[in-house]
Motif scaffolding. Structure first.
Motif, short mmCIF file in Angstrom:
data_model
loop_
_atom_site.label_atom_id
_atom_site.label_comp_id
_atom_site.label_asym_id
_atom_site.label_seq_id
_atom_site.Cartn_x
_atom_site.Cartn_y
_atom_site.Cartn_z
N LEU A 1 0.82 -1.22 0.00
CA LEU A 1 0.00 0.00 0.00
C LEU A 1 0.85 1.27 0.00
CD1 LEU A 1 -2.69 -1.22 2.52
CD2 LEU A 1 -3.16 -0.53 0.17
N GLY A 2 2.18 1.14 0.03
CA GLY A 2 3.06 2.29 -0.14
C GLY A 2 3.53 2.97 1.12
N ASP A 3 3.23 2.44 2.30
CA ASP A 3 3.68 3.05 3.55
C ASP A 3 4.96 2.33 3.99
OD1 ASP A 3 4.10 4.04 6.09
OD2 ASP A 3 1.99 3.92 6.70
N VAL B 1 10.55 -1.76 -0.29
CA VAL B 1 11.35 -1.28 0.85
C VAL B 1 12.78 -1.80 0.82
CG1 VAL B 1 9.33 -0.99 2.33
CG2 VAL B 1 10.56 -3.17 2.35
N ARG B 2 13.13 -2.62 -0.13
CA ARG B 2 14.48 -3.20 -0.16
C ARG B 2 15.59 -2.14 -0.29
NH1 ARG B 2 14.32 -8.63 -0.25
NH2 ARG B 2 12.33 -9.56 -0.88
N PRO B 3 15.38 -1.07 -1.03
CA PRO B 3 16.48 -0.09 -1.15
C PRO B 3 16.79 0.66 0.15
CG PRO B 3 14.92 0.12 -2.97
CD PRO B 3 14.27 -0.76 -1.95
N ASP B 4 15.92 0.64 1.11
CA ASP B 4 16.12 1.40 2.33
C ASP B 4 17.25 0.77 3.16
OD1 ASP B 4 15.66 2.30 5.18
OD2 ASP B 4 14.02 3.38 4.20
N PRO B 5 18.21 1.57 3.68
CA PRO B 5 19.31 1.03 4.50
C PRO B 5 18.82 0.29 5.74
CG PRO B 5 19.77 3.29 3.83
CD PRO B 5 18.35 3.01 3.43
N GLN B 6 17.70 0.72 6.27
CA GLN B 6 17.16 0.05 7.46
C GLN B 6 16.76 -1.39 7.14
OE1 GLN B 6 13.56 0.68 10.74
NE2 GLN B 6 13.96 2.26 9.21
N PHE B 7 16.33 -1.63 5.91
CA PHE B 7 15.94 -2.98 5.50
C PHE B 7 17.15 -3.92 5.55
CE2 PHE B 7 15.30 -6.31 2.31
CZ PHE B 7 14.06 -6.81 2.69
N ALA B 8 18.29 -3.43 5.10
CA ALA B 8 19.50 -4.26 5.13
C ALA B 8 19.88 -4.64 6.56
CB ALA B 8 20.64 -3.52 4.44
N ARG B 9 19.75 -3.70 7.49
CA ARG B 9 20.07 -4.00 8.89
C ARG B 9 19.12 -5.06 9.46
NH1 ARG B 9 20.96 1.68 8.85
NH2 ARG B 9 18.89 2.09 9.73
N LEU B 10 17.84 -4.94 9.11
CA LEU B 10 16.87 -5.93 9.59
C LEU B 10 17.15 -7.31 8.98
CD1 LEU B 10 13.60 -3.76 9.42
CD2 LEU B 10 14.84 -4.49 11.48
N MET B 11 17.52 -7.33 7.73
CA MET B 11 17.84 -8.61 7.08
C MET B 11 19.05 -9.26 7.74
SD MET B 11 15.77 -9.56 4.64
CE MET B 11 16.69 -10.58 3.51
N ASN B 12 20.03 -8.47 8.12
CA ASN B 12 21.21 -9.02 8.78
C ASN B 12 20.84 -9.63 10.13
OD1 ASN B 12 24.13 -9.40 8.99
ND2 ASN B 12 24.02 -7.88 10.62
N SER B 13 19.91 -8.97 10.85
CA SER B 13 19.44 -9.51 12.13
C SER B 13 18.76 -10.86 11.93
CB SER B 13 18.49 -8.50 12.78
OG SER B 13 17.90 -9.04 13.94
N ALA B 14 17.91 -10.94 10.91
CA ALA B 14 17.20 -12.20 10.62
C ALA B 14 18.18 -13.29 10.20
CB ALA B 14 16.16 -11.98 9.54
#
Length: 674
Positions: free
Chosen positions: A616-618, A649-662
């Motif tokens: 939905l774009g948020d 949301v993949r381009p967002d730097p925060q996404f990369a940090r969350l992926m590393n945690s997972a």
């Protein structure tokens, strides 16, 4: 030269071939359990003679921990399989307080196989089994015997590779014995050698063949209330559930869960149709009548393949003795299906400790309400039961499940989860390794972010009951949360193999969706149209396939049936299809707020909220709920890598940090358990 294998026996229309472990009736094979077959061979071999029970037990059950009841069960199985003779008598006669006699006329028709040896092979084969040593000659000095390979009988280049035992017979020469002509001595020697060879070949061919026990599948249907008194309706489902629970640890029997039979409440049963729907070979059906404090239960055990009644009984008891019903019926089922229990199984199904009658009635009412998905009222009944008698382990197990269900489906939240875990721990303190409490606790641990604690519980339970479908399904659920997707599919498919009703009952194999196998995911869904949960997932699968119209219809129908958490997510996704993003975001905001306020678990559901936010774009809300999902125990890293719904949301730097945690938690889990 000819060697003969064991005899074949014929009696009436039957042909018994011991060496082949086969019984034929008019040319058609008759199925018998291994011990029943061994008993038949023993009785036929002693036909016409009385064989006492002790003789039979030593011959057929030597070295096994069994009771005399096993013999009775095996004789009963044989009588059912053989039927009666032309004169109307049983083939096996019971001699009261003594034993049994096989009464039919038996014809021994000779060998089942003839092996012809050419003269050049005879001594070669025999010498692989037998060698003679002259008296006083050492083994080292004796000639080495010819060895045969196991595959084709040719000479083996390897010393000590004979497939049969080597028998050493000293040959003592008596001075006074007259010398036989060489030719005659050779004939005598040949006969002796081949006689012994034939003996060993016979022994090898008649060794009992141990085949795995036949796996029976059973559905215990709710009892019908003949009085149609609403106040007593709870007995029909809850008493069936009690027997199902009792038999859950019998590994030679696959029992359909209560959730699979709930839909047959109060219905007139067509046994072949119901057996086909539940994919079972045996049904237990029955009814009950209550008159004040008197209760009468009538039931019958039906072989669905032959429509034959295996057992039937009527139980008359005082209402206060309800607890004894499950033990009586379970015992009769084991007897009717001729199941041989291991000592561990016999220990697990022994009668329960006494329970206060009123507490037990509240327990049964609570179980019935859980089956109707009235979780809050079920909690009320089970809390009353536990208050009256706090020592009944199953009350605590089902109370915990009621708390868990209320927390997840009715937004009961963190307080209900806390009570649920305490209830499960109480159940296991009263009865360690109880399957229900272990499984329910494992489910709670998964939903509340403690999947690493759940896996050992489930694996230990599966070691005890490897044929328990729900345990395999729950383990597949745990693996899915941790991102072990192939292992998750294997466990879930194993559950469906053991019990096909797992699919029919509404269980959804999400892992196919996570693997990107959308067509296979949709094919795996139960074929039902009135389940809000299944309709949501059908819409979700179609959404991934971009079949927008079908997805929207399924989402809307799901919400109409039950506006639960998943259905609301579906409606939000439906708004994205209609380009009504603001309406969809409003729904998601309300759902997220309720989850945060009440502390509702199920991080997998929260992940779906993150997906819907992203669609939905948020982006900010998507990343926020994605973080919440990972922190609360859904770390399916391989799924996250390829999930198309998170692409925005993949381009967002925060996404990369969350992926590393997972990734870190996924890899730690993999190292710990695989």
């Amino acid at each position: 030269m000819v060697l003969k294998t064991p005899s074949i026996y014929e009696f009436g229309p039957f042909r018994l071939e011991p060496a082949e472990h086969r019984l034929l009736r008019d040319g058609q094979q008759v199925s018998l359990a291994p011990k029943a077959f061994e008993l038949l061979v023993y009785l036929v071999g002693n036909h016409g003679r009385l064989v006492v029970k002790d003789q039979i037990m030593r011959a057929v059950w030597s070295g096994s921990f069994v009771e005399e009841a096993n013999l009775t069960v095996a004789v009963s199985a044989l009588r059912k399989a053989l039927g009666k003779t032309e004169s109307g008598l049983h083939y096996i006669e019971t001699v009261p307080k003594k034993g049994y006699r096989f009464t039919a006329s038996v014809k021994e028709v000779g060998p089942s196989e003839i092996i012809e040896l050419s003269s050049g092979e005879e001594l070669s084969r025999a010498s692989s089994i037998l060698r003679f040593e002259p008296h006083g000659v050492s083994s080292a000095a004796a000639a080495q015997p010819l060895r045969l390979s196991e595959e084709d009988g040719r000479e083996s280049p390897y010393p000590g590779s004979a497939t049969g035992p080597v028998l050493v017979l000293p040959h003592r020469v008596r001075p006074e014995a007259p010398r036989l002509p060489i030719a005659l001595a050779a004939v005598v020697l040949t006969i002796c050698v081949l006689s012994v060879a034939g003996y060993f070949l016979y022994r090898r061919r008649v060794a009992p063949v141990h085949t795995p026990p036949v796996q029976r599948s059973l559905a215990i249907l709710p009892l019908r209330n003949l009085r149609q008194d609403p106040n007593n309706d709870f007995l029909g489902f809850s008493l069936a559930d009690a027997v199902i629970t009792k038999l859950g640890s019998v590994n030679s029997l696959t029992v359909r869960p209560s959730s699979a039979v709930e839909k047959y409440r109060g219905k007139v049963i067509d046994p072949p149709k119901v057996a086909a729907e539940l994919n079972v070979d045996t049904l237990l059906t029955g009814s009950f009548i209550r008159e004040g404090d008197e209760l009468r239960i009538t039931y019958q055990l039906i072989d669905a393949k032959t429509d034959r009644i295996l057992d039937r009984d009527t139980i008359d008891l005082k209402f206060e003795r309800l607890l004894t019903v499950q033990d009586n019926v379970a015992r009769q089922i084991i007897k009717g299906l001729e199941l041989n229990l291991s000592p561990a199984e016999a220990e697990r199904i022994k009668p329960d400790e006494p329970v206060n009658p009123l507490a037990y009635e509240y327990y049964l009412r609570g179980v019935d309400l859980m089956g109707r998905h009235d979780f809050l009222l079920a909690v009320n009944m089970l809390e009353r039961s536990a208050g009256i008698d706090p020592n009944h382990a199953l009350t605590w197990a089902y109370l915990g499940q009621s708390y868990t269900s209320a927390a997840s489906f009715d937004f009961g939240g963190r307080e209900q989860y806390r009570k649920a875990e305490a209830a499960y721990e109480r159940a296991l303190a009263l009865k360690p390794k109880q399957l229900e409490a272990s499984m329910f606790l494992a489910n709670l641990l998964i939903d509340t972010g403690k999947v690493e604690r759940a896996v050992p519980l489930l694996r230990e339970a599966i070691n005890t009951s490897p044929q328990h479908a729900a345990l395999h399904w729950e383990l597949g659920y745990a693996y899915r949360f941790a991102g072990m997707l192939k292992e998750s599919v294997a466990e879930c498919e194993r559950a469906r193999q053991i019990d096909p009703s797992v699919k029919a009952n509404g269980s959804v194999l999400n892992t196919y969706l996570y693997l990107g196998q959308y067509d296979k995911f949709l094919e795996s869904l139960p074929d039902v149209n009135e389940s809000a949960f299944v309709l949501f997932y059908r819409g979700f699968g179609e959404f991934h396939r971009r079949n927008w119209d079908r997805a929207a219809k399924d989402f809307e129908r799901s919400y109409q049936l039950d506006p639960s958490l998943y259905a609301q997510i579906g409606v939000a996704l439906s708004h994205s299809i209609a380009r009504k993003n603001s309406e969809g975001l409003e729904i998601l905001n309300k759902v997220e707020t309720k989850i945060e306020q009440r502390g509702v678990g199920d991080p997998e559901a929260t992940y779906k909220i993150a997906q819907a936010y992203a669609v939905l774009g948020d982006k900010n809300s998507a990343l926020r709920t994605f973080r919440y999902s990972i922190q609360n125990g859904f770390f399916s890293y391989p799924y996250f890598l390829k999930d198309p719904l998170l692409d925005s949301v993949r381009p967002d730097p925060q996404f990369a940090r969350l992926m590393n945690s997972a990734r870190q938690r996924h890899e730690a889990f993999k190292t710990q358990f695989f």
